[in-house]
Design an enzyme around this catalytic site. Structure first.
Site, PDB file in Angstrom:
ATOM      1  N   GLY A 165       0.827  -1.211   0.000  1.00 39.33           N
ATOM      2  CA  GLY A 165       0.000   0.000   0.000  1.00 39.33           C
ATOM      3  C   GLY A 165       0.855   1.253   0.000  1.00 39.33           C
ATOM      4  N   ASP A 166       1.962   1.204   0.735  1.00 35.30           N
ATOM      5  CA  ASP A 166       2.870   2.361   0.787  1.00 35.30           C
ATOM      6  C   ASP A 166       3.512   2.583  -0.581  1.00 35.30           C
ATOM      7  OD1 ASP A 166       4.018   0.692   3.761  1.00 35.30           O
ATOM      8  OD2 ASP A 166       2.256   1.963   3.503  1.00 35.30           O
TER       9      ASP A 166
HETATM   10  N1  LIG Z   1      -1.220 -10.422  -3.648  1.00 33.85           N
HETATM   11  C1  LIG Z   1      -1.126  -9.381  -4.484  1.00 33.85           C
HETATM   12  N2  LIG Z   1      -1.058  -9.588  -5.829  1.00 33.85           N
HETATM   13  C2  LIG Z   1      -0.982  -8.535  -6.687  1.00 33.85           C
HETATM   14  N3  LIG Z   1      -0.958  -7.240  -6.311  1.00 33.85           N
HETATM   15  C3  LIG Z   1      -1.028  -6.996  -4.966  1.00 33.85           C
HETATM   16  C4  LIG Z   1      -1.122  -8.030  -3.987  1.00 33.85           C
HETATM   17  N4  LIG Z   1      -1.178  -7.460  -2.742  1.00 33.85           N
HETATM   18  C5  LIG Z   1      -1.120  -6.119  -2.953  1.00 33.85           C
HETATM   19  N5  LIG Z   1      -1.036  -5.849  -4.276  1.00 33.85           N
HETATM   20  C6  LIG Z   1      -0.950  -4.525  -4.914  1.00 33.85           C
HETATM   21  O1  LIG Z   1      -0.622  -3.536  -3.938  1.00 33.85           O
HETATM   22  C7  LIG Z   1      -1.725  -2.637  -3.760  1.00 33.85           C
HETATM   23  C8  LIG Z   1      -1.877  -2.328  -2.283  1.00 33.85           C
HETATM   24  O2  LIG Z   1      -2.066  -3.547  -1.606  1.00 33.85           O
HETATM   25  P1  LIG Z   1      -2.951  -3.624  -0.254  1.00 33.85           P
HETATM   26  O3  LIG Z   1      -4.385  -3.441  -0.602  1.00 33.85           O
HETATM   27  O4  LIG Z   1      -2.538  -4.875   0.409  1.00 33.85           O
HETATM   28  O5  LIG Z   1      -2.461  -2.322   0.514  1.00 33.85           O
HETATM   29  P2  LIG Z   1      -2.406  -2.128   2.107  1.00 33.85           P
HETATM   30  O6  LIG Z   1      -3.420  -2.997   2.780  1.00 33.85           O
HETATM   31  O7  LIG Z   1      -2.460  -0.674   2.364  1.00 33.85           O
HETATM   32  O8  LIG Z   1      -0.944  -2.689   2.377  1.00 33.85           O
HETATM   33  P3  LIG Z   1       0.126  -2.230   3.534  1.00 33.85           P
HETATM   34  O9  LIG Z   1      -0.688  -1.617   4.620  1.00 33.85           O
HETATM   35  O10 LIG Z   1       0.817  -3.497   3.900  1.00 33.85           O
HETATM   36  O11 LIG Z   1       1.034  -1.265   2.837  1.00 33.85           O
HETATM   37  C9  LIG Z   1      -2.927  -3.348  -4.361  1.00 33.85           C
HETATM   38  O12 LIG Z   1      -3.903  -2.421  -4.811  1.00 33.85           O
HETATM   39  C10 LIG Z   1      -2.291  -4.104  -5.508  1.00 33.85           C
HETATM   40  O13 LIG Z   1      -2.051  -3.231  -6.612  1.00 33.85           O
HETATM   41  O1  LIG Z   2       1.581  -0.241  13.019  1.00 34.00           O
HETATM   42  P1  LIG Z   2       1.307   0.427  11.701  1.00 34.00           P
HETATM   43  O2  LIG Z   2       1.956   1.784  11.600  1.00 34.00           O
HETATM   44  O3  LIG Z   2      -0.161   0.444  11.304  1.00 34.00           O
HETATM   45  O4  LIG Z   2       1.976  -0.501  10.563  1.00 34.00           O
HETATM   46  C1  LIG Z   2       3.375  -0.650  10.602  1.00 34.00           C
HETATM   47  C2  LIG Z   2       3.789  -1.538   9.420  1.00 34.00           C
HETATM   48  O5  LIG Z   2       3.202  -2.837   9.510  1.00 34.00           O
HETATM   49  O6  LIG Z   2       3.358  -0.924   8.205  1.00 34.00           O
HETATM   50  C3  LIG Z   2       4.344  -1.094   7.210  1.00 34.00           C
HETATM   51  C4  LIG Z   2       3.710  -1.754   6.005  1.00 34.00           C
HETATM   52  O7  LIG Z   2       2.709  -0.887   5.504  1.00 34.00           O
HETATM   53  C5  LIG Z   2       5.475  -1.927   7.821  1.00 34.00           C
HETATM   54  O8  LIG Z   2       6.735  -1.485   7.321  1.00 34.00           O
HETATM   55  C6  LIG Z   2       5.305  -1.672   9.314  1.00 34.00           C
HETATM   56  O9  LIG Z   2       5.813  -2.720  10.135  1.00 34.00           O
END
Ligand SMILES: Nc1ncnc2c1ncn2[C@@H]1O[C@H](COP(=O)(O)OP(=O)(O)OP(=O)(O)O)[C@@H](O)[C@H]1O
Ligand SMILES: O=P(O)(O)OC[C@@]1(O)O[C@H](CO)[C@@H](O)[C@@H]1O
Length: 307
Positions: free
Chosen positions: A249-250
């Site tokens: 997501g980041d």
């Molecule tokens: N398993 C996957 N396969 C393909 N693309 C993925 C996958 N997981 C994540 N992505 C890509 O990354 C983007 C962000 O993923 P996700 O929805 O998991 O964000 P998030 O929950 O904010 O993640 P995080 O908080 O870990 O950064 C998705 O919209 C997609 O484009």
């Molecule tokens: O505790 P928070 O701040 O919600 O999430 C922290 C975290 O899970 O988010 C990043 C992935 O998005 C990792 O690098 C980190 O460990």
């Protein structure tokens, strides 16, 4: 200039093991240690894409020193406020699935809270500020709202990636972009979201309440983007095999900002965000530019319907 704020950064300790048996001694196949925290991940991927940023936030102890050292090794500019406690270590247990064990993190003393506002005085109109991640309990629950109010006189483009009230409390400040995932978006409205129509309706409700643009990530199913001009885009991700989605997501936020900076087009920004998120998910850690470009090569949108 782009600034990211990570109030509760981390070192991420990825532990790869065949399976996890609680109450037993589990032994890893391998481990990796990475700089972590949502805003910091945005800064790292921006740097990898070729866009400079300054990582702000709070860091302390030997872990905080290591975090700063690793960011500098990656070419990132870090300007953390030093605090007495120790920056947290978040454990990521990678078996057939990823289990995050995120520590609470150190208390932030009042003088450090105030010091951050002084750092914000350097922001100029036209800058971008990314507020991403959870905040420690020692910070006021409306801290993001306080930050946005503090800089409200400047024409700064604000991006917020947070959950629940930490996200919605910033709506009156009309943030440029909000980036919840579909679960976080559903939580705000007390429902589970399983169709593009539902996600669109909730994203547009956030726009009615103040968000200019809303980018909703949906993990392996892709993402949906509700733009300030009324356009709604969605797409499944480019093809690939998931390895580690931590930071996807980041990376999406960084890719979106990069695409927008390069083209001025929301559509191109969405493409870069989608591809950067997936490129990270398809490898052990955060993506570099080449992997994003490889996914973009020949990629065209395939709209999301349900998931
Ligand atoms: N398993 C996957 N396969 C393909 N693309 C993925 C996958 N997981 C994540 N992505 C890509 O990354 C983007 C962000 O993923 P996700 O929805 O998991 O964000 P998030 O929950 O904010 O993640 P995080 O908080 O870990 O950064 C998705 O919209 C997609 O484009
Ligand atoms: O505790 P928070 O701040 O919600 O999430 C922290 C975290 O899970 O988010 C990043 C992935 O998005 C990792 O690098 C980190 O460990």
């Amino acid at each position: 200039m782009i600034y990211t704020i990570t109030c509760n950064p981390s070192l991420d300790y990825v532990m790869n093991l065949p399976q996890l048996e609680t109450g037993r001694v589990n032994r890893t196949v391998s481990t990796q240690l990475y700089p972590g925290g949502k805003g910091i991940n945005v800064s790292i991927v921006l740097q990898n894409l070729g866009l400079a940023s300054t990582a702000l936030g709070f860091a302390g102890g030997f872990t905080g020193k290591e975090l700063t050292h690793r960011l500098k090794q990656l070419g990132c500019r870090a300007d953390f406020i030093n605090i007495p406690g120790e920056t947290r270590i978040n454990v990521k247990l990678q078996t057939s699935e990823m289990t995050d064990v995120n520590a609470a993190g150190p208390a932030i003393p009042q003088e450090a809270v105030t010091q951050l506002f002084a750092k914000l005085n350097t922001l100029q109109s036209g800058d971008t500020l990314v507020l991403a991640g959870a905040i420690p309990k020692s910070l006021p629950s409306d801290y993001y709202e306080q930050i946005l109010t503090y800089i409200s006189k400047k024409d700064v483009r604000v991006v917020v990636d947070a959950t629940r009230e930490l996200l919605t409390d910033t709506l009156p400040c009309h943030p440029f972009l909000m980036k919840p995932n579909e679960q976080e978006l559903g939580e705000i409205f007390g429902k589970e979201l399983h169709t593009a129509a539902d996600v669109t309706a909730c994203a547009q409700e956030l726009q009615k309440r103040g968000a200019q643009n809303v980018l909703v990530s949906i993990g392996a199913h892709g993402a949906l983007f509700a733009a300030a001009d009324g356009m709604v885009l969605s797409s499944a991700p480019p093809k690939g095999t998931a390895v580690n989605a931590v930071g996807a997501g980041d990376s999406m936020v960084a890719g979106f900002l990069y695409g927008l900076e390069q083209s001025g087009s929301y559509t191109k920004a969405f493409r870069w965000g989608l591809a950067a998120g997936s490129a990270t998910a398809y490898q052990p850690w955060l993506t570099k530019k080449a992997e994003v470009e490889a996914l973009l090569n020949g990629f065209s949108f395939s709209p999301v319907t349900e998931f």
